[in-house]
Structures are given as C-alpha cells and as structure tokens.
Design a protein around this motif. Structure first.
Motif, PDB file in Angstrom:
ATOM      1  N   ALA A 171       0.827  -1.210   0.000  1.00  0.00           N
ATOM      2  CA  ALA A 171       0.000   0.000   0.000  1.00  0.00           C
ATOM      3  C   ALA A 171       0.859   1.257   0.000  1.00  0.00           C
ATOM      4  CB  ALA A 171      -0.937  -0.007   1.206  1.00  0.00           C
ATOM      5  N   ASP A 172       2.058   1.190   0.587  1.00  0.00           N
ATOM      6  CA  ASP A 172       2.945   2.351   0.608  1.00  0.00           C
ATOM      7  C   ASP A 172       3.450   2.694  -0.792  1.00  0.00           C
ATOM      8  OD1 ASP A 172       2.857   2.653   3.444  1.00  0.00           O
ATOM      9  OD2 ASP A 172       4.312   1.023   3.643  1.00  0.00           O
ATOM     10  N   LEU A 173       3.512   1.683  -1.659  1.00  0.00           N
ATOM     11  CA  LEU A 173       4.004   1.899  -3.027  1.00  0.00           C
ATOM     12  C   LEU A 173       2.892   2.310  -3.986  1.00  0.00           C
ATOM     13  CD1 LEU A 173       6.298  -1.254  -3.371  1.00  0.00           C
ATOM     14  CD2 LEU A 173       6.886   0.992  -2.457  1.00  0.00           C
ATOM     15  N   GLN A 174       1.657   2.242  -3.513  1.00  0.00           N
ATOM     16  CA  GLN A 174       0.490   2.450  -4.371  1.00  0.00           C
ATOM     17  C   GLN A 174       0.544   3.791  -5.115  1.00  0.00           C
ATOM     18  OE1 GLN A 174      -1.732  -0.197  -4.098  1.00  0.00           O
ATOM     19  NE2 GLN A 174      -3.809   0.529  -4.321  1.00  0.00           N
ATOM     20  N   ASP A 175       0.866   4.839  -4.389  1.00  0.00           N
ATOM     21  CA  ASP A 175       0.879   6.176  -4.983  1.00  0.00           C
ATOM     22  C   ASP A 175       2.281   6.769  -5.030  1.00  0.00           C
ATOM     23  OD1 ASP A 175      -1.996   6.332  -5.325  1.00  0.00           O
ATOM     24  OD2 ASP A 175      -2.110   6.505  -3.141  1.00  0.00           O
ATOM     25  N   GLY A 176       3.294   5.901  -4.938  1.00  0.00           N
ATOM     26  CA  GLY A 176       4.672   6.369  -4.973  1.00  0.00           C
ATOM     27  C   GLY A 176       5.166   6.543  -6.390  1.00  0.00           C
ATOM     28  N   PRO A 177       6.494   6.481  -6.568  1.00  0.00           N
ATOM     29  CA  PRO A 177       7.040   6.569  -7.941  1.00  0.00           C
ATOM     30  C   PRO A 177       6.466   5.458  -8.810  1.00  0.00           C
ATOM     31  CG  PRO A 177       8.786   6.689  -6.271  1.00  0.00           C
ATOM     32  CD  PRO A 177       7.533   6.292  -5.550  1.00  0.00           C
ATOM     33  N   VAL A 178       6.563   5.614 -10.116  1.00  0.00           N
ATOM     34  CA  VAL A 178       6.013   4.629 -11.047  1.00  0.00           C
ATOM     35  C   VAL A 178       6.554   3.235 -10.697  1.00  0.00           C
ATOM     36  CG1 VAL A 178       7.846   5.096 -12.749  1.00  0.00           C
ATOM     37  CG2 VAL A 178       5.721   4.022 -13.484  1.00  0.00           C
ATOM     38  N   PHE A 179       5.646   2.257 -10.681  1.00  0.00           N
ATOM     39  CA  PHE A 179       6.022   0.885 -10.328  1.00  0.00           C
ATOM     40  C   PHE A 179       6.534   0.181 -11.577  1.00  0.00           C
ATOM     41  CE2 PHE A 179       5.014  -3.634  -9.415  1.00  0.00           C
ATOM     42  CZ  PHE A 179       5.782  -3.776  -8.257  1.00  0.00           C
ATOM     43  N   LEU A 180       7.778  -0.297 -11.512  1.00  0.00           N
ATOM     44  CA  LEU A 180       8.430  -0.926 -12.662  1.00  0.00           C
ATOM     45  C   LEU A 180       8.376  -2.442 -12.509  1.00  0.00           C
ATOM     46  CD1 LEU A 180      11.595   1.370 -12.698  1.00  0.00           C
ATOM     47  CD2 LEU A 180       9.558   1.589 -14.142  1.00  0.00           C
ATOM     48  N   ARG A 181       7.979  -3.129 -13.568  1.00  0.00           N
ATOM     49  CA  ARG A 181       7.954  -4.596 -13.571  1.00  0.00           C
ATOM     50  C   ARG A 181       8.243  -5.093 -14.975  1.00  0.00           C
ATOM     51  NH1 ARG A 181       1.641  -6.270 -12.746  1.00  0.00           N
ATOM     52  NH2 ARG A 181       2.648  -8.315 -12.615  1.00  0.00           N
ATOM     53  N   PHE A 182       8.741  -6.328 -15.068  1.00  0.00           N
ATOM     54  CA  PHE A 182       9.072  -6.842 -16.397  1.00  0.00           C
ATOM     55  C   PHE A 182       7.806  -6.988 -17.229  1.00  0.00           C
ATOM     56  CE2 PHE A 182       8.410 -10.693 -13.856  1.00  0.00           C
ATOM     57  CZ  PHE A 182       7.613 -11.474 -14.685  1.00  0.00           C
ATOM     58  N   ALA A 183       7.948  -6.834 -18.531  1.00  0.00           N
ATOM     59  CA  ALA A 183       6.801  -6.877 -19.439  1.00  0.00           C
ATOM     60  C   ALA A 183       6.183  -8.271 -19.466  1.00  0.00           C
ATOM     61  CB  ALA A 183       7.232  -6.479 -20.851  1.00  0.00           C
ATOM     62  N   ARG A 184       4.874  -8.312 -19.581  1.00  0.00           N
ATOM     63  CA  ARG A 184       4.166  -9.599 -19.574  1.00  0.00           C
ATOM     64  C   ARG A 184       4.659 -10.523 -20.682  1.00  0.00           C
ATOM     65  NH1 ARG A 184      -2.336 -10.274 -18.864  1.00  0.00           N
ATOM     66  NH2 ARG A 184      -2.370 -12.544 -18.694  1.00  0.00           N
ATOM     67  N   ARG A 185       5.013  -9.978 -21.821  1.00  0.00           N
ATOM     68  CA  ARG A 185       5.424 -10.801 -22.966  1.00  0.00           C
ATOM     69  C   ARG A 185       6.747 -11.537 -22.694  1.00  0.00           C
ATOM     70  NH1 ARG A 185       6.507  -5.529 -24.142  1.00  0.00           N
ATOM     71  NH2 ARG A 185       8.702  -5.015 -24.518  1.00  0.00           N
ATOM     72  N   VAL A 186       7.542 -11.039 -21.758  1.00  0.00           N
ATOM     73  CA  VAL A 186       8.828 -11.676 -21.451  1.00  0.00           C
ATOM     74  C   VAL A 186       8.622 -13.065 -20.866  1.00  0.00           C
ATOM     75  CG1 VAL A 186      10.896 -11.510 -19.995  1.00  0.00           C
ATOM     76  CG2 VAL A 186       9.997  -9.465 -21.137  1.00  0.00           C
ATOM     77  N   ASN A 187       7.653 -13.188 -19.956  1.00  0.00           N
ATOM     78  CA  ASN A 187       7.320 -14.484 -19.357  1.00  0.00           C
ATOM     79  C   ASN A 187       5.901 -14.399 -18.823  1.00  0.00           C
ATOM     80  OD1 ASN A 187       6.955 -16.791 -17.859  1.00  0.00           O
ATOM     81  ND2 ASN A 187       8.945 -16.717 -16.860  1.00  0.00           N
ATOM     82  N   PRO A 188       4.896 -14.710 -19.646  1.00  0.00           N
ATOM     83  CA  PRO A 188       3.497 -14.565 -19.212  1.00  0.00           C
ATOM     84  C   PRO A 188       3.173 -15.331 -17.938  1.00  0.00           C
ATOM     85  CG  PRO A 188       3.613 -14.930 -21.589  1.00  0.00           C
ATOM     86  CD  PRO A 188       4.991 -15.156 -21.048  1.00  0.00           C
ATOM     87  N   ALA A 189       3.725 -16.540 -17.770  1.00  0.00           N
ATOM     88  CA  ALA A 189       3.393 -17.349 -16.591  1.00  0.00           C
ATOM     89  C   ALA A 189       3.933 -16.710 -15.312  1.00  0.00           C
ATOM     90  CB  ALA A 189       3.943 -18.758 -16.754  1.00  0.00           C
ATOM     91  N   LEU A 190       5.172 -16.225 -15.342  1.00  0.00           N
ATOM     92  CA  LEU A 190       5.751 -15.597 -14.152  1.00  0.00           C
ATOM     93  C   LEU A 190       5.071 -14.258 -13.866  1.00  0.00           C
ATOM     94  CD1 LEU A 190       7.856 -15.833 -11.924  1.00  0.00           C
ATOM     95  CD2 LEU A 190       9.501 -14.715 -13.446  1.00  0.00           C
ATOM     96  N   TRP A 191       4.762 -13.499 -14.915  1.00  0.00           N
ATOM     97  CA  TRP A 191       4.039 -12.236 -14.743  1.00  0.00           C
ATOM     98  C   TRP A 191       2.697 -12.491 -14.048  1.00  0.00           C
ATOM     99  CZ3 TRP A 191      -0.462  -9.751 -15.786  1.00  0.00           C
ATOM    100  CH2 TRP A 191      -0.476  -8.355 -15.787  1.00  0.00           C
ATOM    101  N   THR A 192       1.989 -13.514 -14.497  1.00  0.00           N
ATOM    102  CA  THR A 192       0.695 -13.859 -13.902  1.00  0.00           C
ATOM    103  C   THR A 192       0.860 -14.304 -12.452  1.00  0.00           C
ATOM    104  OG1 THR A 192      -0.195 -14.479 -16.063  1.00  0.00           O
ATOM    105  CG2 THR A 192      -1.317 -15.363 -14.127  1.00  0.00           C
ATOM    106  N   HIS A 193       1.929 -15.019 -12.159  1.00  0.00           N
ATOM    107  CA  HIS A 193       2.215 -15.445 -10.779  1.00  0.00           C
ATOM    108  C   HIS A 193       2.272 -14.227  -9.847  1.00  0.00           C
ATOM    109  CE1 HIS A 193       4.334 -17.352  -7.401  1.00  0.00           C
ATOM    110  NE2 HIS A 193       5.206 -16.375  -7.475  1.00  0.00           N
ATOM    111  N   TYR A 194       2.990 -13.200 -10.273  1.00  0.00           N
ATOM    112  CA  TYR A 194       3.074 -11.990  -9.448  1.00  0.00           C
ATOM    113  C   TYR A 194       1.751 -11.241  -9.422  1.00  0.00           C
ATOM    114  CZ  TYR A 194       8.114 -12.302  -8.749  1.00  0.00           C
ATOM    115  OH  TYR A 194       9.366 -12.697  -8.355  1.00  0.00           O
TER     116      TYR A 194
END
Length: 304
Positions: free
Chosen positions: A192-215
């Motif tokens: 919740a502390d990160l909700q309105d903080g700096p832009v949240f960076l994560r790997f693109a879904r196309r890189v690994n759809p299964a791992l992206w979905t896991h997160y």
C-alpha cells in the motif's frame, strides 16, 4: 497419421500428456508443470491433431482418458523412459567438460557470495568448479536448450519444455525505492505504501506470461494496484531509473546485498514470494544432476 504430422510430435508433448493423464485436471497439471492452462491445452491439442485421435474426453464434468488415451499413457511412458535412458547413456559416453560446470544464475544474485558457493560446492562434491553466467530467466532457459549451460537457477513458473528440475528455494521480496524518496525513511514497507509512490516498474508480460501472472495474482490478492505502472527497461536501466527517483519495484531479497548509490532496500511486510528451481540441460550426466540436487542447500543460502 502422416509422416509430416508424426515428425511434429516432440518429447515435451509426451511429458505434458503424461502429467495430464495422471491428474485428469488441466489446472492441477499446469501447476505441476509450472505453466498456465492455455499453453498446456494448446500442446495437448497439437498432440491429438498430430496423432489424429482424441486422447482426452472433456465432454463431461471432468476429464477422462479415451481408449486411445489409455493406450497412449502406457506407450508414451515407455517412450519417455527410453528417451531419458538413451540421453543418459550418450551423456555418460561424452561427459561434461571436467574443467568446469556451467551454471546459470539469476541477474539479481549477489555475486559477492559466489566464491563461497563455488568453494563449498567443490569441497562437498569434488566436482569441477562452477563457471557462472548471469542472465534473465528466459535467457538462461534458452542457453539450457542450446546446451551452452549445464544447469541454471530459474524463477518459476517458466515453460521448461520438458527439462528436469528441482525446487531449491522460496524467496521473499524487498521493496526497492529511491534513497531520496520519503518511502526510504521507513524501515519496512507494505505494498500500500508503493500504491501512490514513484512509477512501479515490472518486467513486461510478454517476457514471461506465466511468471508475470504469478506476481499479478499475488498483487491482486493483496489489493495492490499501483497508480502508475511501466515496463522495466532492463536490469541496469531499472536500477538507474530508481536511483534517479523515477521508479520503484520489488525484487527477491537476495538483491539487497548489492549496494547501488541512490537506491534503498526496505523489508516488505506483505508476503510476495517466488520459487527458484534448479533446471538441468538435457543429457547432463546423472552423477552431476544428483550432485547438484544434493547441494540444494548451498544454493538456498546464496539466493536468500
């Protein structure tokens, strides 16, 4: 079944079918294989199309083997066993380079611990020293399939395409935030502390759809919906962007051993985790597979 269709069948599809035949449930089979259901369903459908018969009856409330499916289960189990035995036999005749064991490691691993890992590995096994390669999960998997790596530590789930693997660790995560951010003033953070903080960076879904979905499933269960989200631009660029105050992210806790100017790591109070498996290339000598599996505790120590 014509010859061209026959050639389109690969050993991975047989392995997938055998798991589905055992579970008689696509969701559970996909979980065991560390896949999402759609690619598993596509592989089974492709196998049935190549064979020209239905192996599974999905018309009722559950999944059942057809008569052809029962026959396939017995025949494919023998075929997979024969394939594994043949590969092991060839590997025994052409052993891995005795001077090195090529080990893939996740890009975020703390390499200051590698010398200790290599020393402990050689002391415990009397095997060749480890030669490390740092890369992303998809890059490590590609190297295993090309046989330019002998084994690799890979965050799951991934489509391992039938490669043998063993779980070695379940890792917690830390929040990675700009040192200049008000978030860095706290000793521990919630999502919740990160909700309105700096832009949240994560790997693109196309890189690994299964791992992206896991997160994504973990974030949704915890009610985390960042106001701003963007694809992570790559390892070094992501760290640089955070150091410049233009982003934040979550990464496995092992990364916190590495220090970067302008970047702060904070303990995450919410339970975001990922499994790491030790994955072996096809044909790796059984003695090395066993030695690597037996030393799983060493890998757990350096990852955590």
């Amino acid at each position: 079944m014509n010859t061209a269709a026959h050639r389109s069948i690969d050993i991975r599809q047989l392995r997938y079918f055998l798991v589905v035949a055992e579970e008689l449930n696509f969701r559970r089979a996909a979980e065991r294989l560390h896949l999402t259901q759609p690619p598993l369903s596509r592989q089974i459908a492709a196998l049935e199309a190549a064979l020209g018969v239905s192996l599974l009856d999905r018309s009722g409330p559950g999944t059942r083997l057809t008569a052809a499916g029962e026959q396939a289960r017995a025949a494919f189990a023998q075929a997979v066993q024969a394939f594994d035995a043949a590969v092991a036999g060839v590997a025994a005749g052409e052993p891995t380079d005795p001077e090195r064991l090529r080990l893939g490691l996740p890009w975020w691993m703390d390499m200051s611990a590698f010398a200790t890992l290599d020393r402990a590995w050689r002391d415990a096994t009397r095997q060749a020293p480890l030669e490390p390669l740092l890369a992303t999960g998809p890059e490590l998997l590609a190297a295993l399939l090309k046989r330019t790596l002998d084994a690799a530590l890979i965050a799951m789930p991934h489509d391992l395409q039938g490669l043998r693997h063993a779980e070695v660790a379940t890792l917690a995560h830390v929040a990675v935030v700009p040192a200049s951010s008000p978030l860095a003033r706290k000793r521990a953070l919630r999502l919740a502390d990160l909700q309105d903080g700096p832009v949240f960076l994560r790997f693109a879904r196309r890189v690994n759809p299964a791992l992206w979905t896991h997160y994504q499933r973990q974030y949704e269960a915890l009610g985390f919906q960042p106001a701003r989200e963007a694809d992570a631009p790559g390892t070094s660029a992501t760290i640089a962007q955070i150091a410049a105050g233009r982003g934040c992210t979550l990464l496995p806790s092992g990364l916190a051993r590495q220090r970067y100017p302008g970047v702060a790591y904070r303990r995450l109070l919410d339970p975001v985790t990922v499994q790491v498996h030790l994955v072996f290339r096809e044909g790796l000598a059984p003695a090395l597979v066993q030695a690597l599996t037996d030393q799983g505790a060493l890998f757990t120590q350096v990852l955590g």
